[in-house]
Design a protein around this motif. Sequence first.
Motif, PDB file in Angstrom:
ATOM      1  N   ASP A 164       0.821  -1.206   0.000  1.00 56.94           N
ATOM      2  CA  ASP A 164       0.000   0.000   0.000  1.00 56.94           C
ATOM      3  C   ASP A 164       0.857   1.257   0.000  1.00 56.94           C
ATOM      4  OD1 ASP A 164      -2.140   1.659   0.065  1.00 56.94           O
ATOM      5  OD2 ASP A 164      -2.940   0.980   1.983  1.00 56.94           O
ATOM      6  N   GLY A 165       1.906   1.288   0.799  1.00 60.42           N
ATOM      7  CA  GLY A 165       2.731   2.483   0.894  1.00 60.42           C
ATOM      8  C   GLY A 165       3.480   2.811  -0.373  1.00 60.42           C
ATOM      9  N   HIS A 166       3.641   1.815  -1.244  1.00 58.54           N
ATOM     10  CA  HIS A 166       4.354   2.026  -2.508  1.00 58.54           C
ATOM     11  C   HIS A 166       3.422   2.067  -3.711  1.00 58.54           C
ATOM     12  CE1 HIS A 166       8.220   1.427  -0.505  1.00 58.54           C
ATOM     13  NE2 HIS A 166       7.731   0.338   0.053  1.00 58.54           N
ATOM     14  N   GLY A 167       2.167   1.641  -3.518  1.00 62.10           N
ATOM     15  CA  GLY A 167       1.248   1.573  -4.648  1.00 62.10           C
ATOM     16  C   GLY A 167       1.631   0.488  -5.639  1.00 62.10           C
ATOM     17  N   ILE A 168       2.072  -0.671  -5.135  1.00 65.07           N
ATOM     18  CA  ILE A 168       2.543  -1.757  -5.991  1.00 65.07           C
ATOM     19  C   ILE A 168       1.726  -3.023  -5.733  1.00 65.07           C
ATOM     20  CG2 ILE A 168       4.502  -3.273  -6.540  1.00 65.07           C
ATOM     21  CD1 ILE A 168       6.330  -0.948  -5.862  1.00 65.07           C
ATOM     22  N   VAL A 169       1.321  -3.639  -6.826  1.00 61.50           N
ATOM     23  CA  VAL A 169       0.604  -4.905  -6.801  1.00 61.50           C
ATOM     24  C   VAL A 169       1.575  -6.011  -7.202  1.00 61.50           C
ATOM     25  CG1 VAL A 169      -1.256  -6.258  -7.875  1.00 61.50           C
ATOM     26  CG2 VAL A 169      -1.585  -3.811  -7.396  1.00 61.50           C
ATOM     27  N   GLY A 170       1.561  -7.117  -6.478  1.00 57.49           N
ATOM     28  CA  GLY A 170       2.367  -8.286  -6.836  1.00 57.49           C
ATOM     29  C   GLY A 170       1.463  -9.433  -7.228  1.00 57.49           C
ATOM     30  N   GLU A 171       1.756 -10.053  -8.365  1.00 60.24           N
ATOM     31  CA  GLU A 171       0.919 -11.142  -8.865  1.00 60.24           C
ATOM     32  C   GLU A 171       1.789 -12.351  -9.198  1.00 60.24           C
ATOM     33  OE1 GLU A 171      -2.832 -10.870  -9.730  1.00 60.24           O
ATOM     34  OE2 GLU A 171      -2.292  -9.641  -7.998  1.00 60.24           O
ATOM     35  N   PHE A 172       1.450 -13.502  -8.595  1.00 57.06           N
ATOM     36  CA  PHE A 172       2.153 -14.734  -8.911  1.00 57.06           C
ATOM     37  C   PHE A 172       1.390 -15.472  -9.998  1.00 57.06           C
ATOM     38  CE2 PHE A 172       2.517 -19.362  -8.162  1.00 57.06           C
ATOM     39  CZ  PHE A 172       3.831 -19.503  -8.568  1.00 57.06           C
ATOM     40  N   ASP A 173       2.043 -15.705 -11.135  1.00 60.16           N
ATOM     41  CA  ASP A 173       1.406 -16.368 -12.271  1.00 60.16           C
ATOM     42  C   ASP A 173       1.655 -17.865 -12.200  1.00 60.16           C
ATOM     43  OD1 ASP A 173       0.431 -13.998 -13.381  1.00 60.16           O
ATOM     44  OD2 ASP A 173       2.327 -13.600 -14.380  1.00 60.16           O
ATOM     45  N   GLY A 174       0.953 -18.524 -11.314  1.00 56.73           N
ATOM     46  CA  GLY A 174       1.186 -19.944 -11.137  1.00 56.73           C
ATOM     47  C   GLY A 174       0.676 -20.802 -12.266  1.00 56.73           C
ATOM     48  N   ASN A 175      -0.396 -20.361 -12.931  1.00 51.30           N
ATOM     49  CA  ASN A 175      -1.010 -21.195 -13.966  1.00 51.30           C
ATOM     50  C   ASN A 175      -1.009 -20.527 -15.324  1.00 51.30           C
ATOM     51  OD1 ASN A 175      -1.780 -23.283 -12.131  1.00 51.30           O
ATOM     52  ND2 ASN A 175      -3.445 -21.981 -11.423  1.00 51.30           N
ATOM     53  N   ILE A 176      -0.063 -19.599 -15.552  1.00 45.69           N
ATOM     54  CA  ILE A 176      -0.090 -18.831 -16.787  1.00 45.69           C
ATOM     55  C   ILE A 176      -0.016 -19.718 -18.024  1.00 45.69           C
ATOM     56  CG2 ILE A 176       2.398 -18.475 -16.786  1.00 45.69           C
ATOM     57  CD1 ILE A 176      -0.232 -15.917 -17.934  1.00 45.69           C
ATOM     58  N   LYS A 177       0.727 -20.820 -17.967  1.00 43.07           N
ATOM     59  CA  LYS A 177       0.896 -21.636 -19.164  1.00 43.07           C
ATOM     60  C   LYS A 177      -0.379 -22.398 -19.520  1.00 43.07           C
ATOM     61  CE  LYS A 177       2.877 -25.645 -16.764  1.00 43.07           C
ATOM     62  NZ  LYS A 177       4.044 -26.530 -16.683  1.00 43.07           N
ATOM     63  N   TYR A 178      -1.352 -22.454 -18.575  1.00 36.20           N
ATOM     64  CA  TYR A 178      -2.564 -23.191 -18.857  1.00 36.20           C
ATOM     65  C   TYR A 178      -3.697 -22.280 -19.346  1.00 36.20           C
ATOM     66  CZ  TYR A 178      -0.111 -26.728 -16.147  1.00 36.20           C
ATOM     67  OH  TYR A 178       0.821 -27.614 -15.687  1.00 36.20           O
ATOM     68  N   ARG A 179      -3.457 -21.006 -19.398  1.00 36.48           N
ATOM     69  CA  ARG A 179      -4.521 -20.083 -19.761  1.00 36.48           C
ATOM     70  C   ARG A 179      -4.766 -20.089 -21.260  1.00 36.48           C
ATOM     71  NH1 ARG A 179      -2.502 -14.913 -16.202  1.00 36.48           N
ATOM     72  NH2 ARG A 179      -3.034 -15.723 -14.152  1.00 36.48           N
ATOM     73  N   ASP A 180      -6.033 -19.963 -21.649  1.00 33.83           N
ATOM     74  CA  ASP A 180      -6.334 -19.785 -23.070  1.00 33.83           C
ATOM     75  C   ASP A 180      -6.406 -18.286 -23.362  1.00 33.83           C
ATOM     76  OD1 ASP A 180      -8.850 -18.817 -22.272  1.00 33.83           O
ATOM     77  OD2 ASP A 180      -9.829 -20.746 -22.593  1.00 33.83           O
ATOM     78  N   ARG A 181      -6.739 -17.943 -24.594  1.00 33.87           N
ATOM     79  CA  ARG A 181      -6.698 -16.543 -25.028  1.00 33.87           C
ATOM     80  C   ARG A 181      -7.659 -15.673 -24.213  1.00 33.87           C
ATOM     81  NH1 ARG A 181      -9.110 -13.237 -28.918  1.00 33.87           N
ATOM     82  NH2 ARG A 181      -7.673 -11.716 -29.848  1.00 33.87           N
ATOM     83  N   ARG A 182      -8.819 -16.216 -23.876  1.00 32.21           N
ATOM     84  CA  ARG A 182      -9.791 -15.426 -23.088  1.00 32.21           C
ATOM     85  C   ARG A 182      -9.248 -15.088 -21.704  1.00 32.21           C
ATOM     86  NH1 ARG A 182     -14.745 -19.404 -23.656  1.00 32.21           N
ATOM     87  NH2 ARG A 182     -12.942 -20.785 -23.392  1.00 32.21           N
ATOM     88  N   ASP A 183      -8.558 -16.050 -21.104  1.00 30.68           N
ATOM     89  CA  ASP A 183      -7.959 -15.788 -19.792  1.00 30.68           C
ATOM     90  C   ASP A 183      -6.903 -14.693 -19.881  1.00 30.68           C
ATOM     91  OD1 ASP A 183      -9.435 -17.769 -18.447  1.00 30.68           O
ATOM     92  OD2 ASP A 183      -8.066 -19.312 -19.139  1.00 30.68           O
ATOM     93  N   ILE A 184      -6.093 -14.748 -20.938  1.00 32.22           N
ATOM     94  CA  ILE A 184      -5.027 -13.762 -21.107  1.00 32.22           C
ATOM     95  C   ILE A 184      -5.612 -12.371 -21.318  1.00 32.22           C
ATOM     96  CG2 ILE A 184      -3.120 -13.065 -22.599  1.00 32.22           C
ATOM     97  CD1 ILE A 184      -2.598 -16.067 -23.060  1.00 32.22           C
ATOM     98  N   LEU A 185      -6.683 -12.286 -22.136  1.00 28.77           N
ATOM     99  CA  LEU A 185      -7.317 -10.980 -22.375  1.00 28.77           C
ATOM    100  C   LEU A 185      -7.943 -10.442 -21.093  1.00 28.77           C
ATOM    101  CD1 LEU A 185      -8.990 -11.581 -25.871  1.00 28.77           C
ATOM    102  CD2 LEU A 185      -7.004 -10.148 -25.349  1.00 28.77           C
ATOM    103  N   ALA A 186      -8.582 -11.327 -20.311  1.00 27.73           N
ATOM    104  CA  ALA A 186      -9.197 -10.886 -19.051  1.00 27.73           C
ATOM    105  C   ALA A 186      -8.121 -10.382 -18.090  1.00 27.73           C
ATOM    106  CB  ALA A 186      -9.982 -12.035 -18.421  1.00 27.73           C
ATOM    107  N   GLU A 187      -6.973 -11.077 -18.051  1.00 28.82           N
ATOM    108  CA  GLU A 187      -5.884 -10.637 -17.181  1.00 28.82           C
ATOM    109  C   GLU A 187      -5.324  -9.302 -17.632  1.00 28.82           C
ATOM    110  OE1 GLU A 187      -3.830 -10.558 -13.920  1.00 28.82           O
ATOM    111  OE2 GLU A 187      -5.193 -12.194 -14.380  1.00 28.82           O
TER     112      GLU A 187
END
Length: 303
Positions: free
Chosen positions: A232-255
């Motif tokens: 919060d103090g830095h205004g930074i979001v951290g995201e772990f992409d654990g399943n990125i290789k399993y996503r289809d195109r719709r998942d990628i666009l939503a992300e």
Amino acid sequence: MNEPEALTRQSLTANGTSDNDLRNSLRTGALVMLARGVYLRRADYDALDEAGHHRVRARFAGSRLGPDEAISHVSAAVLHDLDIWKVPLTRVHVSRPRRSGRVTAHLHAHPTAWDEGDLVTVRGVAVTSVARTVVDLARTLPRDQAVAIGDSALRLHPNAGPQLARALERARHRTGTTAAASVLEFLDGRSESVGESLSRIRMRESGLPAPDLQREVVVRDGRRYRLDFFWDGHGIVGEFDGNIKYRDRRDILAEKRREDALRDLGLEVVRWNWAELDRFEVVAGRFARAVARARGRNAVSAR
């Protein structure tokens, strides 16, 4: 959970299977041997992962324990459906009041003493409680594996949290309690996966500030997003992409839409994946650059 029961030579023989039939079934693969004298039909075996195979073996072993014995350690964690990551599942672990333990190809028997509340019944067999299981594994496993199991325990069994300190106190004369205390201090049931648990460990090892977990934010169009990590103090979001290789195109666009909406709030987004957990200095560098960008924007807006 409906899982198959282990088959034995006795149960197969009782249903008309001869020794010759058993040998042929093992040779053709129709039966799979889980341990000596313990089998599963091929279809049942193929439907389960490694933890599922271990669960069947642990339930079978548990059904044959004496009144003062219980399934314990990683086998108890499997029966409690906790997250198991890179922990060997070759042997079923049991604990019993003995002066010495025993290790065979398929069984690890631990000597122990029981305290009130240490034992529960899971799937019809005696098992160490969630709190006792977490403490036993925090004493005996490397930190990464112990934290992953402990985080999932608090996530799935939040009532176990207050019991951990008592379980640790009762284990004070056993080996590994200093390491266990450090693990318990670090646990957080808000971690939703093994990858998120490991990410928190890497953050601490890299000297990054501790983030808030699962913070909910509302973007400009009213949508709500839950963030893996938020500084919060830095205004930074951290995201772990654990399943990125399993996503289809719709998942990628939503992300992408999600990330654009977060950036529109003036937030920086730092992402990483499984491979980068082993070289987290790369992620720490991204974090440092994100902090610098956020400071630069804030300096400009303050003029």
